[in-house]
Design a protein around this motif. Structure first.
Motif, PDB file in Angstrom:
ATOM      1  N   UNK A 242       0.836  -1.207   0.000  1.00 27.47           N
ATOM      2  CA  UNK A 242       0.000   0.000   0.000  1.00 27.47           C
ATOM      3  C   UNK A 242       0.867   1.253   0.000  1.00 27.47           C
ATOM      4  N   UNK A 243       1.965   1.223   0.766  1.00 27.39           N
ATOM      5  CA  UNK A 243       2.894   2.358   0.777  1.00 27.39           C
ATOM      6  C   UNK A 243       3.531   2.536  -0.599  1.00 27.39           C
ATOM      7  N   UNK A 244       3.987   1.434  -1.186  1.00 24.40           N
ATOM      8  CA  UNK A 244       4.615   1.504  -2.502  1.00 24.40           C
ATOM      9  C   UNK A 244       3.645   2.033  -3.554  1.00 24.40           C
ATOM     10  N   UNK A 245       2.413   1.586  -3.497  1.00 25.20           N
ATOM     11  CA  UNK A 245       1.427   2.033  -4.476  1.00 25.20           C
ATOM     12  C   UNK A 245       1.280   3.551  -4.441  1.00 25.20           C
ATOM     13  N   UNK A 246       1.307   4.103  -3.241  1.00 22.59           N
ATOM     14  CA  UNK A 246       1.193   5.563  -3.101  1.00 22.59           C
ATOM     15  C   UNK A 246       2.456   6.258  -3.588  1.00 22.59           C
ATOM     16  N   UNK A 247       3.625   5.735  -3.218  1.00 24.95           N
ATOM     17  CA  UNK A 247       4.877   6.390  -3.593  1.00 24.95           C
ATOM     18  C   UNK A 247       5.132   6.307  -5.089  1.00 24.95           C
ATOM     19  N   UNK A 248       4.796   5.174  -5.692  1.00 25.03           N
ATOM     20  CA  UNK A 248       5.057   5.007  -7.123  1.00 25.03           C
ATOM     21  C   UNK A 248       4.144   5.874  -7.985  1.00 25.03           C
ATOM     22  N   UNK A 249       3.085   6.389  -7.399  1.00 25.50           N
ATOM     23  CA  UNK A 249       2.231   7.342  -8.110  1.00 25.50           C
ATOM     24  C   UNK A 249       2.771   8.768  -8.012  1.00 25.50           C
ATOM     25  N   UNK A 250       3.815   8.957  -7.203  1.00 27.79           N
ATOM     26  CA  UNK A 250       4.394  10.276  -7.009  1.00 27.79           C
ATOM     27  C   UNK A 250       5.706  10.400  -7.780  1.00 27.79           C
ATOM     28  N   UNK A 251       6.122  11.618  -8.115  1.00 20.92           N
ATOM     29  CA  UNK A 251       7.458  11.790  -8.686  1.00 20.92           C
ATOM     30  C   UNK A 251       8.502  11.450  -7.642  1.00 20.92           C
ATOM     31  N   UNK A 252       9.613  10.814  -8.015  1.00 18.13           N
ATOM     32  CA  UNK A 252      10.639  10.436  -7.031  1.00 18.13           C
ATOM     33  C   UNK A 252      11.131  11.586  -6.178  1.00 18.13           C
ATOM     34  N   UNK A 253      11.095  12.805  -6.717  1.00 19.03           N
ATOM     35  CA  UNK A 253      11.541  13.957  -5.925  1.00 19.03           C
ATOM     36  C   UNK A 253      10.685  14.152  -4.681  1.00 19.03           C
ATOM     37  N   UNK A 254       9.462  13.600  -4.696  1.00 17.36           N
ATOM     38  CA  UNK A 254       8.561  13.742  -3.556  1.00 17.36           C
ATOM     39  C   UNK A 254       8.705  12.598  -2.548  1.00 17.36           C
ATOM     40  N   UNK A 255       9.500  11.597  -2.874  1.00 20.61           N
ATOM     41  CA  UNK A 255       9.653  10.473  -1.946  1.00 20.61           C
ATOM     42  C   UNK A 255      10.358  10.925  -0.673  1.00 20.61           C
ATOM     43  N   UNK A 256       9.926  10.429   0.492  1.00 20.33           N
ATOM     44  CA  UNK A 256      10.612  10.782   1.747  1.00 20.33           C
ATOM     45  C   UNK A 256      11.962  10.079   1.824  1.00 20.33           C
ATOM     46  N   UNK A 257      12.875  10.660   2.570  1.00 19.19           N
ATOM     47  CA  UNK A 257      14.182  10.010   2.750  1.00 19.19           C
ATOM     48  C   UNK A 257      14.051   8.763   3.612  1.00 19.19           C
TER      49      UNK A 257
END
Length: 297
Positions: A242-257
């Motif tokens: 579920x976390x991956x599904x949300x992150x992969x819909x975002x641009x990588x620049x928005x991924x948290x560290x």
């Protein structure tokens, strides 16, 4: 005419959706059953994306990977490979704990890397202990040099709950004295996910000692709960997908560290609860209480 119009819309839309599909590369040391299950589940969750697996030993140099690739690491071997690459795609690292990351990265947090922690958040574990054992005030914590850095975070969380952390270094698990000292002075033992302390070799002695002293063990993971610990929070593959599904819909620049999953559940050992004279554990109620405490922070 309506049918023709619909066909034209589909024909025009298909290339656009194909262009929008992400190239997701999953890597680990080996494609074992757990890795294959993860990749299969991710493909089912992202049917419009191109999800593929390549073993670390078969990967090209990072700069040779296709631009736009989203890289997912599933073990420490994959993490070590990525850290050696001066160039490469944005990367999500799973199945790595904070203690493991501290040993492999130190204070480094490369801008291309997002670390999705596999161990339960220490503060979340502390709230679980407080919920299940509201009369407990002294929380024992064993640590090594590898996990010492977590103590300040735990102390801050304990202060908010009016709890006291009884921290005890345990540099050599063959020496029983630190374990007995912390059990003697604590109401609960909170296990940090430090593999030097909590492992298959130490499990029996730790659990028998805590039981003999009537000091419940919270954590460090579901395996210890099954073996004789009282309870732990945990996030499973479904939660991480579920976390991956949300992150992969975002641009990588928005991924948290760094990131802990918001979704989790509580595993409890009812037999241990009865043996220690503790009220039966309701996993759903416990999860809701712990999650409510996080939302109010």
């Amino acid at each position: 005419m309506r049918l023709l119009h619909a066909c034209l819309v589909l024909m025009l839309a298909w290339p656009l959706s194909a262009l929008a599909a992400a190239d997701i590369l999953v890597t680990a040391a080996q494609g074992n059953a757990g890795v294959r299950d993860f990749v299969t589940a991710l493909r089912a969750q992202r049917p419009t994306d191109h999800v593929r697996f390549t073993a670390v030993s078969e990967l090209p140099a990072g700069h040779r990977l296709k631009p736009g690739t989203r890289l997912i690491l599933l073990d420490l071997a994959a993490l070590d490979w990525r850290l050696k690459q001066a160039e490469g795609p944005p990367t999500l690292a799973l199945r790595v704990s904070r203690v493991q990351a501290s040993r492999h990265l130190g204070d480094r947090r490369p801008s291309y890397l997002s670390l999705l922690w596999s161990d339960p958040p220490p503060a979340r574990q502390l709230r679980l202990a407080h919920y299940l054992l509201p009369q407990a005030r002294r929380i024992g914590v064993l640590y090594t040099e590898n996990s010492r850095f977590l103590l300040d975070e735990l102390r801050q969380a304990a202060k908010a709950l009016r709890l006291e952390i009884i921290a005890q270094a345990w540099p050599d698990p063959r020496d029983n004295r630190p374990l007995q000292a912390v059990l003697k002075n604590s109401d609960v033992l909170l296990g940090l996910d430090d593999p030097l302390l909590y492992n298959a070799t130490t499990a029996k002695h730790l659990l028998l000692s805590s039981y003999a002293r009537q000091v419940p063990l919270i954590g460090p993971n579901a395996g210890f709960v099954r073996a004789g610990g009282l309870a732990s929070t945990l996030s499973d593959q479904h939660d991480w997908l579920a976390v991956l599904d949300r992150l992969l819909d975002q641009p990588p620049a928005a991924w948290p560290r760094t990131l802990y999953p918001e979704r989790f559940r509580v595993a409890g050992n009812q037999q241990v609860a009865r043996a220690l004279g503790i009220e039966a554990i309701d996993p759903v109620a416990a999860q809701q209480a712990v999650a409510a405490g996080e939302k109010h922070r």
